[in-house]
Design a protein around this motif. Structure first.
Motif, mmCIF file in Angstrom:
data_model
loop_
_atom_site.group_PDB
_atom_site.id
_atom_site.type_symbol
_atom_site.label_atom_id
_atom_site.label_comp_id
_atom_site.label_asym_id
_atom_site.label_seq_id
_atom_site.Cartn_x
_atom_site.Cartn_y
_atom_site.Cartn_z
ATOM 1 N N GLY A 260 2.757 1.720 -3.850
ATOM 2 C CA GLY A 260 2.494 0.491 -3.124
ATOM 3 C C GLY A 260 1.732 -0.549 -3.924
ATOM 4 N N ALA B 282 3.037 -4.342 -4.921
ATOM 5 C CA ALA B 282 2.329 -5.542 -4.492
ATOM 6 C C ALA B 282 2.071 -6.478 -5.671
ATOM 7 C CB ALA B 282 1.007 -5.158 -3.823
ATOM 8 N N GLU C 211 0.189 -8.942 1.108
ATOM 9 C CA GLU C 211 1.487 -8.546 0.555
ATOM 10 C C GLU C 211 2.365 -8.137 1.721
ATOM 11 O OE1 GLU C 211 1.753 -4.719 0.636
ATOM 12 O OE2 GLU C 211 0.043 -5.283 1.855
ATOM 13 N N TYR C 212 3.541 -7.592 1.461
ATOM 14 C CA TYR C 212 4.461 -7.344 2.562
ATOM 15 C C TYR C 212 5.342 -6.131 2.290
ATOM 16 C CZ TYR C 212 7.865 -9.697 -0.499
ATOM 17 O OH TYR C 212 8.669 -10.039 -1.569
ATOM 18 N N ILE C 213 6.020 -5.675 3.333
ATOM 19 C CA ILE C 213 6.962 -4.564 3.230
ATOM 20 C C ILE C 213 8.333 -5.147 2.898
ATOM 21 C CG2 ILE C 213 8.020 -2.616 4.393
ATOM 22 C CD1 ILE C 213 5.011 -2.327 3.898
ATOM 23 N N ASP D 117 -2.897 -0.078 4.428
ATOM 24 C CA ASP D 117 -1.930 0.883 3.886
ATOM 25 C C ASP D 117 -0.493 0.533 4.270
ATOM 26 O OD1 ASP D 117 -4.062 2.151 2.818
ATOM 27 O OD2 ASP D 117 -3.826 4.027 3.933
ATOM 28 N N ARG D 118 0.421 0.881 3.385
ATOM 29 C CA ARG D 118 1.828 0.561 3.589
ATOM 30 C C ARG D 118 2.519 1.542 4.530
ATOM 31 N NH1 ARG D 118 3.704 -3.080 -0.231
ATOM 32 N NH2 ARG D 118 5.856 -2.446 0.116
ATOM 33 N N ARG E 134 2.754 0.732 8.249
ATOM 34 C CA ARG E 134 3.632 -0.424 8.483
ATOM 35 C C ARG E 134 5.093 -0.037 8.283
ATOM 36 N NH1 ARG E 134 1.609 -4.667 4.440
ATOM 37 N NH2 ARG E 134 0.683 -2.884 3.360
ATOM 38 N N GLU E 135 5.384 0.715 7.226
ATOM 39 C CA GLU E 135 6.763 1.152 6.998
ATOM 40 C C GLU E 135 7.237 2.057 8.132
ATOM 41 O OE1 GLU E 135 7.007 2.963 3.191
ATOM 42 O OE2 GLU E 135 7.004 1.063 2.097
#
Length: 430
Positions: A98, A102, A248-250, A330-331, A334-335
């Motif tokens: 991740g 980013a 940042e983003y998914i 944390d990613r 969200r994922e």
């Protein structure tokens, strides 16, 4: 003939000291009388040796005070630097997690800016000079991972650099962005340059992963970029100046959601953190009716698997639980949500801030009550379709992060370029 032993020889490169007696020692006369004589001579010389050593230390200390101290760069990063034209983003070579993604997103967003086309960004893939230790240096043989091919993130070689930016001539019109795990290396770089090094910024993608290595909070010449509200509060608590939001983003979120009937995994968990909590839940809940699956390979899930396989698992699960520390936004939660999972977390780190993890309250566990969590999981699994709607706002918020990153990058460029020129006109090519 005897051997000569110098009690305290004078170094070749130092000023002369008080002369000391050379004592002759003959092996064939090695008896108690000779030993007593040698010891007596040493005792007579000891005060002279001590006094001379003390005078030399005092002289060296006085000389050090007279030398001018190494000039540290202590200017105001918001106004004193030149407008930025080039941004160098340091990133570990060959890592696909991740954090590195980013960093590539940031490079892409800077290069995609329509209002600051005169600013270009490059990836600087770094490695250790000595594996496992040693200073950082550019890995000139590194290649950009294929999974980042969609990002406009050229390597520093494309800028025509033929020298390591960490060793080359500093550029006041550049900015070096360091991940928070390399703040020690950043300070080593800053302190290695006699005059003014290339200006530096830290992107706090996490708080905990810095492990309190950074302590230079009083410096006004370092920019601080925060990915989470958790990191922002950490920076403000320590008195950091020049603090800017940078999210940042998914990337490439799934567009189709599978139904409960097609989801064959009940509960997914991350085996790399919070296992003392997860084990407690599994002991209470795991059985024929509730099945748990780690995100990872091997019998215990400890083998890291590619991001594509992680996403496949998330799309097959109904619930994702994360009771470990949340060092940043944390990613995985969200994922998981975008993949259709119901997400349950604790309130540690960034999960304690609604700005970072805006889940409905019942999905964020404050007190770790095994029985209460067991009942919650039973309800989520039994009523998956209905409960999934409760996370719609959270999923909408996650999908909006790409736009928010674009906005935060533009605001950062305004600070780095426009506010340093004394006007509000965008910097464009030509």
């Amino acid at each position: 003939p005897g051997r000569l032993h110098n009690i305290c020889p004078t170094p070749n490169n130092s000023s002369p000291r008080t002369p000391f007696t050379w004592i002759s020692y003959k092996p064939e006369q090695n008896n108690m009388s000779d030993f007593s004589s040698l010891l007596g001579n040493f005792q007579k010389q000891a005060p002279t040796i001590a006094a001379a050593t003390r005078r030399e230390k005092e002289a060296a200390s006085a000389h050090a005070k007279e030398r001018p101290a190494k000039r540290q760069r202590q200017v105001d990063a918001s106004t004193d630097f030149e407008p930025v034209k080039e941004i160098l983003i340091l990133c570990p070579a060959g890592v696909q997690t991740g954090g590195p993604e980013a960093l590539h997103q940031l490079c892409d967003q800077i290069n995609a800016s329509l209002t600051h086309e005169g600013v270009v960004a490059y990836m600087v893939y770094c490695k250790r000079r000595i594996p496992g230790d040693g200073k950082l240096c550019v890995d000139w043989k590194a290649v950009s991972p294929l999974c980042y091919a969609n990002y406009k993130a050229p390597m520093v070689q494309a800028a025509g650099h033929d020298r390591d930016p960490l060793e080359g001539v500093p550029s006041p019109a550049s900015l070096m962005i360091w991940p928070e795990v390399w703040t020690t290396e950043m300070m080593e770089y800053i302190n290695s340059v006699d005059d003014a090094p290339t200006p530096c910024a830290i992107w706090w993608l996490s708080v905990n992963n810095n492990t309190r290595k950074f302590q230079e909070w009083g410096r006004k010449d370092i920019l601080h970029l925060y990915q989470s509200e958790y990191a922002k509060q950490h920076l403000l608590k320590h008195g950091a100046t020049h603090v800017y939001q940078l999210t940042e983003y998914i990337s490439n979120p799934p567009t189709e959601q599978k139904t409960a009937a097609s989801r064959t995994i009940d509960i997914l968990f991350n085996p790399m953190k919070g296992m003392h909590y997860t084990d407690g839940i599994r002991q209470r809940s795991e059985g024929k009716l509730i099945r748990f699956r780690p995100i990872g390979g091997g019998a215990d899930g400890q083998i890291r698997i590619p991001p594509a396989e992680v996403r496949q698992l998330l799309q097959q699960a109904k619930v994702y639980i994360d009771f470990g520390p949340h060092p940043g936004m944390d990613r995985l939660p969200r994922e998981a949500a975008l993949s259709g999972c119901l997400v349950v977390t604790n309130r540690e780190g960034s999960a304690g801030y609604n700005q970072d993890v805006p889940l409905p309250p019942k999905y964020k566990i404050g007190k770790f009550d095994v029985e209460a969590i067991h009942e919650l999981l039973k309800d989520l699994l039994a009523n998956y379709e209905q409960r999934s709607k409760e996370l719609d706002e959270y999923r909408t918020w996650i999908r909006g992060q790409r736009i928010r990153m674009t906005d935060s990058v533009e605001q950062l460029l305004v600070a780095l370029v426009d506010k340093r020129t004394g006007n509000n006109k965008p910097t464009t090519k030509g």
